[in-house]
Design an enzyme around this catalytic site. Structure first.
Site, PDB file in Angstrom:
ATOM      1  N   LYS A   9      11.446 -28.494  -3.249  1.00 34.09           N
ATOM      2  CA  LYS A   9      10.773 -29.786  -3.386  1.00 34.09           C
ATOM      3  C   LYS A   9      10.597 -30.134  -4.871  1.00 34.09           C
ATOM      4  O   LYS A   9      10.842 -29.290  -5.754  1.00 34.09           O
ATOM      5  CB  LYS A   9       9.425 -29.707  -2.668  1.00 34.09           C
ATOM      6  CG  LYS A   9       9.527 -29.603  -1.133  1.00 34.09           C
ATOM      7  CD  LYS A   9       8.135 -29.356  -0.544  1.00 34.09           C
ATOM      8  CE  LYS A   9       8.098 -29.357   0.956  1.00 34.09           C
ATOM      9  NZ  LYS A   9       6.729 -29.003   1.452  1.00 34.09           N
ATOM     10  N   TYR A  49      10.144 -36.460   7.764  1.00 39.60           N
ATOM     11  CA  TYR A  49       8.755 -36.118   8.083  1.00 39.60           C
ATOM     12  C   TYR A  49       8.186 -36.961   9.220  1.00 39.60           C
ATOM     13  O   TYR A  49       6.973 -37.113   9.340  1.00 39.60           O
ATOM     14  CB  TYR A  49       7.895 -36.232   6.827  1.00 39.60           C
ATOM     15  CG  TYR A  49       8.002 -35.022   5.906  1.00 39.60           C
ATOM     16  CD1 TYR A  49       7.840 -33.720   6.397  1.00 39.60           C
ATOM     17  CD2 TYR A  49       8.254 -35.177   4.547  1.00 39.60           C
ATOM     18  CE1 TYR A  49       7.942 -32.612   5.561  1.00 39.60           C
ATOM     19  CE2 TYR A  49       8.354 -34.060   3.698  1.00 39.60           C
ATOM     20  CZ  TYR A  49       8.194 -32.784   4.216  1.00 39.60           C
ATOM     21  OH  TYR A  49       8.280 -31.684   3.388  1.00 39.60           O
ATOM     22  N   PHE A  57      -2.437 -36.576   5.688  1.00 35.89           N
ATOM     23  CA  PHE A  57      -1.698 -36.191   4.484  1.00 35.89           C
ATOM     24  C   PHE A  57      -0.320 -36.851   4.399  1.00 35.89           C
ATOM     25  O   PHE A  57       0.416 -36.628   3.432  1.00 35.89           O
ATOM     26  CB  PHE A  57      -1.537 -34.660   4.409  1.00 35.89           C
ATOM     27  CG  PHE A  57      -0.854 -34.033   5.604  1.00 35.89           C
ATOM     28  CD1 PHE A  57       0.526 -33.958   5.687  1.00 35.89           C
ATOM     29  CD2 PHE A  57      -1.607 -33.506   6.653  1.00 35.89           C
ATOM     30  CE1 PHE A  57       1.165 -33.385   6.783  1.00 35.89           C
ATOM     31  CE2 PHE A  57      -0.976 -32.925   7.762  1.00 35.89           C
ATOM     32  CZ  PHE A  57       0.404 -32.868   7.823  1.00 35.89           C
ATOM     33  N   ARG A  85      11.733 -18.838   6.846  1.00 39.51           N
ATOM     34  CA  ARG A  85      10.299 -19.200   6.853  1.00 39.51           C
ATOM     35  C   ARG A  85       9.473 -18.036   6.311  1.00 39.51           C
ATOM     36  O   ARG A  85       8.474 -18.231   5.632  1.00 39.51           O
ATOM     37  CB  ARG A  85       9.828 -19.586   8.256  1.00 39.51           C
ATOM     38  CG  ARG A  85      10.526 -20.824   8.748  1.00 39.51           C
ATOM     39  CD  ARG A  85       9.791 -22.025   9.154  1.00 39.51           C
ATOM     40  NE  ARG A  85       8.410 -22.181   9.246  1.00 39.51           N
ATOM     41  CZ  ARG A  85       7.803 -23.340   8.956  1.00 39.51           C
ATOM     42  NH1 ARG A  85       8.504 -24.352   8.472  1.00 39.51           N
ATOM     43  NH2 ARG A  85       6.518 -23.476   9.115  1.00 39.51           N
ATOM     44  N   THR A  91       2.551 -22.246   5.298  1.00 42.89           N
ATOM     45  CA  THR A  91       2.439 -23.597   4.723  1.00 42.89           C
ATOM     46  C   THR A  91       1.432 -23.665   3.581  1.00 42.89           C
ATOM     47  O   THR A  91       1.695 -24.283   2.549  1.00 42.89           O
ATOM     48  CB  THR A  91       2.053 -24.583   5.847  1.00 42.89           C
ATOM     49  OG1 THR A  91       3.007 -24.460   6.909  1.00 42.89           O
ATOM     50  CG2 THR A  91       2.032 -26.012   5.351  1.00 42.89           C
ATOM     51  N   ARG A 102       5.818 -19.027  -1.581  1.00 40.22           N
ATOM     52  CA  ARG A 102       4.624 -19.871  -1.690  1.00 40.22           C
ATOM     53  C   ARG A 102       3.436 -19.068  -2.211  1.00 40.22           C
ATOM     54  O   ARG A 102       2.589 -19.601  -2.924  1.00 40.22           O
ATOM     55  CB  ARG A 102       4.328 -20.528  -0.344  1.00 40.22           C
ATOM     56  CG  ARG A 102       5.297 -21.691  -0.052  1.00 40.22           C
ATOM     57  CD  ARG A 102       5.233 -22.103   1.394  1.00 40.22           C
ATOM     58  NE  ARG A 102       5.895 -23.393   1.658  1.00 40.22           N
ATOM     59  CZ  ARG A 102       6.063 -23.891   2.882  1.00 40.22           C
ATOM     60  NH1 ARG A 102       5.644 -23.215   3.939  1.00 40.22           N
ATOM     61  NH2 ARG A 102       6.661 -25.061   3.039  1.00 40.22           N
ATOM     62  N   ASN A 112       3.617 -27.050  -2.255  1.00 46.71           N
ATOM     63  CA  ASN A 112       4.027 -25.732  -1.735  1.00 46.71           C
ATOM     64  C   ASN A 112       5.523 -25.435  -1.892  1.00 46.71           C
ATOM     65  O   ASN A 112       6.070 -24.566  -1.217  1.00 46.71           O
ATOM     66  CB  ASN A 112       3.520 -25.535  -0.306  1.00 46.71           C
ATOM     67  CG  ASN A 112       4.139 -26.504   0.682  1.00 46.71           C
ATOM     68  OD1 ASN A 112       4.975 -27.337   0.316  1.00 46.71           O
ATOM     69  ND2 ASN A 112       3.748 -26.398   1.930  1.00 46.71           N
ATOM     70  N   HIS A 115      10.714 -26.486   1.550  1.00 42.80           N
ATOM     71  CA  HIS A 115      10.723 -26.818   2.975  1.00 42.80           C
ATOM     72  C   HIS A 115      11.747 -25.923   3.640  1.00 42.80           C
ATOM     73  O   HIS A 115      12.815 -25.666   3.080  1.00 42.80           O
ATOM     74  CB  HIS A 115      11.124 -28.278   3.209  1.00 42.80           C
ATOM     75  CG  HIS A 115      11.413 -28.568   4.652  1.00 42.80           C
ATOM     76  ND1 HIS A 115      10.417 -28.862   5.556  1.00 42.80           N
ATOM     77  CD2 HIS A 115      12.576 -28.531   5.365  1.00 42.80           C
ATOM     78  CE1 HIS A 115      10.963 -29.014   6.765  1.00 42.80           C
ATOM     79  NE2 HIS A 115      12.273 -28.818   6.675  1.00 42.80           N
ATOM     80  N   GLU A 126      17.906 -31.037  11.284  1.00 41.67           N
ATOM     81  CA  GLU A 126      17.645 -31.342   9.873  1.00 41.67           C
ATOM     82  C   GLU A 126      18.902 -31.185   9.013  1.00 41.67           C
ATOM     83  O   GLU A 126      19.126 -31.976   8.092  1.00 41.67           O
ATOM     84  CB  GLU A 126      16.517 -30.458   9.344  1.00 41.67           C
ATOM     85  CG  GLU A 126      15.164 -30.829   9.955  1.00 41.67           C
ATOM     86  CD  GLU A 126      14.013 -29.987   9.439  1.00 41.67           C
ATOM     87  OE1 GLU A 126      12.859 -30.389   9.650  1.00 41.67           O
ATOM     88  OE2 GLU A 126      14.253 -28.911   8.825  1.00 41.67           O
TER      89      GLU A 126
HETATM   90  P1  DAT Z   1       5.862 -26.555   6.693  1.00 39.35           P
HETATM   91  O1  DAT Z   1       6.327 -27.223   5.436  1.00 39.35           O
HETATM   92  O2  DAT Z   1       5.389 -25.154   6.417  1.00 39.35           O
HETATM   93  O3  DAT Z   1       6.855 -26.624   7.806  1.00 39.35           O
HETATM   94  P2  DAT Z   1       4.355 -28.600   8.129  1.00 39.35           P
HETATM   95  O4  DAT Z   1       5.631 -28.993   8.780  1.00 39.35           O
HETATM   96  O5  DAT Z   1       3.178 -28.338   9.009  1.00 39.35           O
HETATM   97  O6  DAT Z   1       4.549 -27.332   7.170  1.00 39.35           O
HETATM   98  O7  DAT Z   1       3.911 -29.732   7.101  1.00 39.35           O
HETATM   99  C1  DAT Z   1       4.861 -30.339   6.252  1.00 39.35           C
HETATM  100  C2  DAT Z   1       4.279 -30.418   4.872  1.00 39.35           C
HETATM  101  O8  DAT Z   1       3.153 -31.282   4.889  1.00 39.35           O
HETATM  102  C3  DAT Z   1       3.750 -29.094   4.310  1.00 39.35           C
HETATM  103  O9  DAT Z   1       4.749 -28.341   3.691  1.00 39.35           O
HETATM  104  C4  DAT Z   1       2.727 -29.555   3.344  1.00 39.35           C
HETATM  105  C5  DAT Z   1       2.165 -30.802   3.991  1.00 39.35           C
HETATM  106  N1  DAT Z   1       0.953 -30.496   4.767  1.00 39.35           N
HETATM  107  C6  DAT Z   1       0.898 -29.902   5.975  1.00 39.35           C
HETATM  108  N2  DAT Z   1      -0.367 -29.783   6.396  1.00 39.35           N
HETATM  109  C7  DAT Z   1      -1.133 -30.329   5.427  1.00 39.35           C
HETATM  110  C8  DAT Z   1      -2.530 -30.511   5.246  1.00 39.35           C
HETATM  111  N3  DAT Z   1      -3.405 -30.121   6.172  1.00 39.35           N
HETATM  112  N4  DAT Z   1      -2.946 -31.099   4.092  1.00 39.35           N
HETATM  113  C9  DAT Z   1      -2.079 -31.506   3.157  1.00 39.35           C
HETATM  114  N5  DAT Z   1      -0.746 -31.363   3.253  1.00 39.35           N
HETATM  115  C10 DAT Z   1      -0.274 -30.778   4.371  1.00 39.35           C
HETATM  116 MG    MG Z   2       7.476 -28.185   8.968  1.00 43.48          MG
END
Ligand code: DAT
Ligand code: MG
Length: 150
Positions: A9, A49, A57, A85, A91, A102, A112, A115, A126
């Site tokens: 990212k 997304y 968020f 992962r 996350t 991370r 973080n 992705h 994806e």
């Molecule tokens: P990941 O990237 O581990 O697959 P995710 O799909 O749940 O996680 O969320 C996508 C992204 O969104 C994640 O990398 C960071 C952001 N994110 C997720 N949960 C969040 C939260 N509670 N507050 C802020 N950002 C968040």
């Molecule tokens: Mg995700």
């Protein structure tokens, strides 16, 4: 062969961690099948997304991923999704296992660094969203038989 999308990212790119991410995935034994460096459009960000639309968020997430270039890659291998992962870590960086990217480089969920696809089917979808079929390379490595059992 199972595939995952991997993004370094904007924060990872800005911090010079593209090589670190690639290096860890190579060291793990995964095989790179596609890579490109790009500025993410609003449309691609929203498609990528889509599952998070409406969450508190979401807006911050879209502006973060479109704020600066990303390194997009497709990696494959047996259990590639789970392996990648695990290499990325949870996350939230403060919940990520020591030794994961991370954990080792991050502090905040909104910065973080990477992705990775969360399920094998997500990986297929994806990779298809980010890459045209002709941008993906099917190839073999001499070392494959020493890394992949079958
Ligand atoms: P990941 O990237 O581990 O697959 P995710 O799909 O749940 O996680 O969320 C996508 C992204 O969104 C994640 O990398 C960071 C952001 N994110 C997720 N949960 C969040 C939260 N509670 N507050 C802020 N950002 C968040
Ligand atoms: Mg995700």
């Amino acid at each position: 062969m199972e595939r995952s999308l991997v993004l370094v990212k904007p924060d990872g790119v800005q911090r010079g961690l593209v090589g670190e991410v690639i290096s860890r995935l190579e060291r793990r034994g995964l095989r790179l099948v596609g890579a490109k460096f790009l500025q993410v459009s609003q449309t691609l960000a929203e498609e990528h997304y889509a599952e998070h639309k409406g969450k508190p968020f979401y807006d911050g997430l879209i502006s973060y991923i479109t704020s600066s270039p990303v390194m997009a890659m497709a990696w494959e291998g047996p259990n590639a999704v789970a392996a990648i992962r695990q290499t990325m870590g949870a996350t939230r960086p403060t919940e990520a296992a020591p030794g994961s990217l991370r954990h080792d480089f991050g502090l905040e969920v909104g910065r973080n660094l990477t992705h990775a696809s969360d399920q094998p089917e997500t990986g297929q979808r994806e990779v298809g969203l980010w890459f045209q079929p002709e941008e993906l390379v099917s190839w073999e490595r001499a070392v494959d038989k020493w890394v992949f059992e079958n």
